[in-house]
Every structure is written in C-alpha cells, then in structure tokens.
Design an enzyme around this catalytic site. Structure first.
Site, short mmCIF file in Angstrom:
data_model
loop_
_atom_site.label_atom_id
_atom_site.label_comp_id
_atom_site.label_asym_id
_atom_site.label_seq_id
_atom_site.Cartn_x
_atom_site.Cartn_y
_atom_site.Cartn_z
CG HIS B 200 39.81 -1.72 -24.44
ND1 HIS B 200 40.37 -1.33 -25.86
CD2 HIS B 200 40.41 -0.94 -23.57
CE1 HIS B 200 41.52 -0.19 -25.63
NE2 HIS B 200 41.87 0.04 -24.07
NE ARG B 300 42.57 3.21 -35.18
CZ ARG B 300 41.53 2.70 -35.57
NH1 ARG B 300 41.20 1.79 -36.62
NH2 ARG B 300 40.47 3.17 -35.37
NE ARG B 336 46.43 7.85 -35.35
CZ ARG B 336 45.32 7.35 -34.99
NH1 ARG B 336 44.43 7.90 -34.58
NH2 ARG B 336 45.67 5.82 -34.33
CD GLU B 425 44.02 13.07 -31.41
OE1 GLU B 425 44.35 13.99 -32.06
OE2 GLU B 425 43.64 11.46 -31.71
CG ASN B 448 36.80 7.68 -30.40
OD1 ASN B 448 35.56 7.57 -30.47
ND2 ASN B 448 37.23 6.03 -30.46
CG ASP B 449 41.46 10.96 -27.55
OD1 ASP B 449 41.32 10.52 -26.62
OD2 ASP B 449 42.87 10.18 -28.22
NE ARG B 459 39.15 6.39 -25.97
CZ ARG B 459 39.42 5.57 -26.88
NH1 ARG B 459 40.64 6.87 -27.22
NH2 ARG B 459 39.72 4.73 -27.90
CB CYS B 523 38.64 9.38 -38.89
SG CYS B 523 40.35 10.21 -38.05
#
Lengths: 92, 598
Positions: B200, B300, B336, B425, B448-449, B459, B523
């Site tokens: 974060h 999102r 999404r 992902e 990220n994933d 993460r 993305c």
C-alpha cells in the site's frame, strides 16, 4: 416529562454524519435528552448526546424513535431535535 | 554518482541504507517516525500508586477531553469526507456514555488505561455484531481508545505524526488507514523498513507523486529529527547528507518539467500505444479524461460494492457505471467485473475464514460459490453501456483456464455485451494465453498479482521485495507469452480488429499484423513505470493503463524510442539474471529518465 416521536429521514439511517449532527445538537441543549426506539421502555432509553449510543441503537431510514426530556426548556429542546431527525442530511 | 564520494565520510559504516525505490524523487528532509502501536494495558490493572478514585477519574476525563479537542481542531482544518470522519471520532472521544462506563470501572478500583480499554472494547464488540457499516466504525472506536491511552501515558498518538514542517515519514509499513490520512503537503518522502514494491505504501506514494523507498531494513535505526537524503530512484537513504547529496537533490528539484500529456501515446516512429487510465469512480474518470487519458483501461467496479453489507441494486450500479462511461464518449472503457476476496472482502460474497485468501475464492471465482451477483452486474454494465456513448469492453479478474474464459464470454453474450475479455494475473492464464484469447476478444495483464503468483512472493512482505518486482525476467517472459498468444489467436472468435492507423510502410505492416491480433494490454503498476513501459511495448503489449498522474512521464519516455529500440530493450530485460539487473540495463539506455528526474 416531555416526549416526542420522530421518523429518521436520512437515507443511511442514524449513522455517520446524521448521527454526528444529532449528537452534537443534543449536547448543546440545556436539558438531558434521551432516545429510544418506539415501543421500548423509557428506562432503557439512551443518552441522545452519545454518538456511540446512537450508532448502537441501529435506527435505519424510516425507523420511529422517541425523545424524552425533563425540566425548563424541555419542549423547545425536543422540537429542535425532532426537526434534525426529520431532515435528510445526506441530501445536503 | 561519482561525486558522492567527495562529501562522504562514513560510507560503509551504515551511513547509506539500502532498500527498494518504488517511487522516483530525491529530497533532503528531517525524519519523523510513525509512532509504535499502543500496547494494551493489563486486564483490570489496579489504580496506580498514589492515585485515588477521584484523581484517576479526573485524569481520565482530562485525557478524553484533550483527545476530543485535538481531533476537533483537526476536523476544523480538514475538508470533505476527512472532516466528517474526524468530527465523528472527536465526538466518540468525548462520548458521555463511554466515559460513564469507564468511570464506573475506575470507581471499582481499575486504572484509567484499563478502564477505557475495557469500556471501548464493549462498544466495539457491540458495533461489530451489528455488521456492515457499523462494524467498520468499530475500528474508529478502537482508534479513539488508542489515542486516549497514549494521552494518559504521555506518549505520541498513533497514526501519521502532526508537524508544521514537511518531513520524511519513516515507518515499519503503512496500513491503508494510515495512508488515507496522509497529507502530501506535509510529507516529503516515505521510507519503510518492511513492505514490498506492491505494498500500500508503494501504491499511495506513486499516486501522490512522493519519493518512496520500501524494505529498507536499516531505517529502523533512524530517529525523529535525523536529517536524511532520500533517493527514490536508487532506493537509498543517506544519513547526514553533505554537499554531494545537496547537489543531487537540487538538480532533481531543477529537473526538466514534463510536458503535459497531449492525449496521444506514440513511439518516436509514430507507432501508437494508447495510454489509458485506471479509475475507481465517476469523479476519477472525469479527472482522467481531463488529464488526456485515451480511455479507461481498468474500471475497478469495487467502489460500487465495498463498505456495503448488501449487493447494490441494478439501478445503483447502472448509475455508477454511467458516471464513468459518460466521461469518455466514443472512447474505450474496459470494465473489470467485481474483484472481491483476498484484500477486498465483501460480507455477501467472500468467506473471511480462508487460511490463504490470495489463493482462495476471489475475483471471477466468487461466481461459483455465490452465483448471480456476476450476471446481475453484467446486466447493469450492459444497460449503462446502452445508455452512453462509450465503447464498453468487459473483463473478468482471476481467470485461470480457457474454459473459464469461454463461460465468461457466454455470460457477456447473454447480457448483450459485445467485447468480452480476461485479466491475466494467474500464471496459467499467461501460459495458455493463445487458447484463452481464442475464446475472448482481449486480455489485460494485472502485473501486481501476476508477479506475486509467478514469484510465489507475498505482495506485503518486505523480505521478498526483490522477488516481488514486475521487472523480474520470469514475469516479463509471461507477459511476452500473453502478447504472443494474442497474435496466435488473430482472427479467431467474433472480434474484428480496428482499422490500422497510417504510418511508414514498415510500421504499417507491423501495425496491420498487430491489429489482427487480439489486443493485450497492461493495467498493473508496471505500466506506470516509464522505463518498464518501454519494455512492455517491446514485448508486444498494445495498450498501457495507469494512474492518471503517470501519463505525462510514460508518454514522454515512450516518445524517445522507436519500436525496434523498445524490442531491443525488452530483449535486454528478458535476458537479465535479476529484476535489479533488468532495470539497470534498460535504464542505462534511456537517458531522458535522468533529464526528467524519473
């Protein structure tokens, strides 16, 4: 003992901003005001100036609550507070 | 950085603390540490020595009043939602019912700390039992309680420290609640001893444009008031900065200004790379359109669902999606579908007792356990699309198999949505991208994933920061495999490629081949890193979607290379032995990064 009923007009119920506004106004009154859900005994009523009590009350949009107060200025205090409950604070 | 040696007296004895740079920028400032969390007092501890019930009650009352006054003052200085939240917490701190139950405990011989701890606990438990919105407010009650106990003990209140002067915020890691109250005008840089490139802390730093370094384990030794040089580009914190560091910080402060994004992402040879925005609400979409985004690469939809204990109605959803679509008439908007689970739990959809939620029922998988929510969401997206002029594409998160892709395409067709796609992902989706893309029209890679699953690295874990980096060559190979899958699936399914834009003859051939391919976009956070963006294009990625603040930097750097150069740089990164090496090799070939201080 002065007594009024009011119907919660805020769409989110008596939570968040509406609860803050109401608790603050109740604390400003010259008399102690209690709040209870309609039909609940008066001796189980909660302090209307306590935001935590208001949140725990679980009063949703459309719920009817009873306000009570005693002493000088009780009627005026309750009238003011009923007006706040019956305003939709989310719409502002 | 050879000049650094001159002003350096103690290199090698801990003056330079290394971490992972996650957001560019070079500044000098004084440290303020995030206070340690407040430790709970002992259960029912007795009155402190020398205190009686009256003095202890007075002490408790004074502490609650001080905390309430402090929060009220902050509420008065804040605006909007933050002001409302602070005002409510101020009222909680001064709450008469809470104080009454705590003073009753003090009267029976309990210390003020233990009394307020126990009284607040009872309230929090009651609110948690009510569920939904009230359960979330329980966190506020616990925060207020920690503040009162800190006040009683005379230690700093938990949370982001208050300061008149801007400072370098040092912490173990930052929680989403901390970052929500972070004032970018007061914080010069973020430095954490834990956390990874996708934590974060990293995400908030990039979105606020603050230099940030994570996983810098040595920084736990830094104390309030220490003067440090933070280099978010090299990922180092230098204590007692000298003239050399002052010069670097000054040259960063005087860096060439990035031109505003003109609304057309292209390489030096004219090869178009549409730059899209990641958005999470209608107002976000409007701001992104103003920033020049060529569309939305990731909407999102969680914003419509989070913080609710019931599914939003069809009408509520249609209205929320339309607010985004209407900001991009005639443009592409990739929606999404709901990505609940793991770090985004929803009471009506996800099971919070999973031992390993990142590998659990999340994203598209929730449709198996709780069917109906997805179909209703697709119907709402279809109606919103019908009512607006946006070119709406729809994709599902966490797709793992070609069969899942096929079923999602079917659900989209049943809802009347023309452009079905999938997120890539899960590594299995990248490996079988060709087969997936025979069944849908496009893919979008969530780096990220994909990184966390490819490298088997959480993460949020600072110790695995080097592994959890989208520059990892294995991740880049999977991105290439996905883009190759898009080309292999060219001409399959219902999709017809858009018309090829004009260009040189050679570029036109390449573009023609690419326009027949099923488009593959990125993305994730990777697309917002200008150097990595060049590599992604070289790997065959067609579009990049990012936080709108990253658009000018990515656009400026893409314009310094042609497609052949991007492919050459991608080759360097693919052949590297580590993420750090890949990043170094590529950055060394992009001199404009330095010029713009990126």
């Amino acid at each position: 003992m002065a007594e009024r009923t009011a119907t919660i007009a805020s769409r989110v119920g008596l939570h968040a901003r509406p609860a803050s506004i109401f608790a603050e106004a109740a604390a400003e009154q010259p008399v102690e005001v209690t709040i209870a859900l309609e039909g609940e005994p008066a001796d189980e009523a909660l302090d209307a100036s306590s935001i935590l009590s208001l949140m725990g009350l679980g009063a949703e949009y459309g719920t009817t609550v009873v306000l009570r107060a005693e002493g000088d200025g009780a009627d005026e205090a309750l009238d003011t507070l009923v007006k706040i409950l019956e305003t939709d604070h989310d719409a502002e | 950085m050879s000049a650094a040696a001159e002003g350096t007296l103690h290199d090698g004895d801990g003056r330079v603390l290394a971490g992972v740079g996650v957001s560019a920028g070079r500044v000098i400032g004084r440290v303020k540490r995030m206070p340690d969390p407040v430790q709970p007092p002992a259960d029912g501890a007795p009155l402190p020595e020398g205190a009686d019930v009256d003095s202890e009650t007075a002490r408790l009352k004074a502490a609650t009043q001080a905390v309430a006054a402090g929060l009220k003052a902050r509420a008065a200085a804040a605006t909007g939602d933050a002001a409302a939240v602070l005002k409510a917490t101020a009222l909680m701190a001064g709450d008469r019912t809470l104080l009454k139950s705590a003073t009753t405990l003090v009267a029976s011989g309990t210390s003020a700390e233990s009394a307020i701890w126990e009284a607040a606990d009872a309230v929090a438990t009651q609110l948690t039992a009510l569920g939904g919105y009230m359960a979330e407010r329980a966190t506020d009650v616990l925060d207020v309680r920690a503040r009162i106990v800190a006040e009683l003990r005379g230690v700093p209140a938990p949370g982001i420290p208050d300061s008149d002067e801007p400072f370098v915020l040092c912490a173990v890691d930052l929680a989403p609640a901390d970052t929500a109250t972070l004032d970018p005008a007061k914080v010069l840089a973020l430095v954490t001893s834990d956390g990874g490139p996708q934590s974060h802390t990293a995400i908030i730093a990039r979105s606020l444009g603050l230099p940030a370094i994570v996983a810098a384990t040595g920084t736990t030794a830094l104390a309030d008031g220490d003067l440090v040089f933070v280099d978010g580009i090299t990922g180092t914190v230098t204590r007692d900065p000298g003239p050399a560091e002052e010069e670097i910080a000054a040259s960063y402060a005087n860096r060439a200004a990035l031109p505003d994004f003109d609304g057309a992402g292209t390489l030096a040879d004219g090869h178009a790379v549409p730059l899209l925005a990641n958005v999470g609400s209608g107002s976000d979409a409007v701001a992104s359109a103003e920033a020049g985004a060529e569309g939305v690469g990731l909407l999102r939809t969680e914003f419509c669902f989070l913080g609710r204990d019931k599914e939003p109605t069809h009408e509520e959803q249609v209205e929320a999606y339309r607010a985004v679509f209407d900001a991009f008439p005639g443009r592409k908007v990739v929606v999404r579908t709901l990505d609940a689970g793991a770090d985004k739990p929803l009471p009506f959809l996800t099971d919070d007792s999973e031992p390993n939620p990142a590998l659990g029922v999340r994203g598209y998988r929730t449709d198996g356990a709780t069917p109906g929510v997805l179909a209703r969401q697709l119907a709402a997206i279809a109606e919103a699309a019908e009512l607006s002029e946006a070119d709406v594409w729809t994709m599902a998160p966490m797709i793992s198999t070609p069969a899942e892709a096929e079923r999602f395409a079917q659900l989209c067709a049943e809802a009347g949505l023309r452009r079905p796609g999938v997120m890539v992902e899960v590594p299995s989706a990248a490996v079988l991208a060709g087969q997936l893309l025979q069944r849908v029209d496009f893919a979008s890679i969530g780096t990220n994933d994909l990184t966390q699953y490819t490298m088997a690295a959480d993460r949020q874990l600072g110790a695995l920061a080097e592994l959890n980096d989208p520059w990892q060559p294995a991740v880049l190979h999977l991105i290439q495999a996905t883009a190759d899958g898009g080309r292999a699936a060219a001409g399959t399914g219902a999709a017809a490629g858009p018309g090829a834009p004009a260009g040189t003859e050679a570029a036109a051939v390449a573009v023609a081949a690419d326009s027949a391919a099923k488009p593959v976009g990125v993305c994730g956070e990777a697309a917002a890193d200008p150097a990595l963006a060049v590599v992604l294009v070289g790997l065959g990625v067609a579009t990049l979607s990012m936080n709108r603040r990253a658009l000018p930097a990515v656009a400026a750097i893409l314009r310094t290379v042609d497609l052949a150069e991007a492919q050459r740089l991608a080759g360097l990164a693919l052949g590297a032995a580590s993420a750090t090496e890949a990043k170094q090799l590529v950055r060394a070939e992009l001199p404009d990064l330095e010029r713009f201080g990126l």
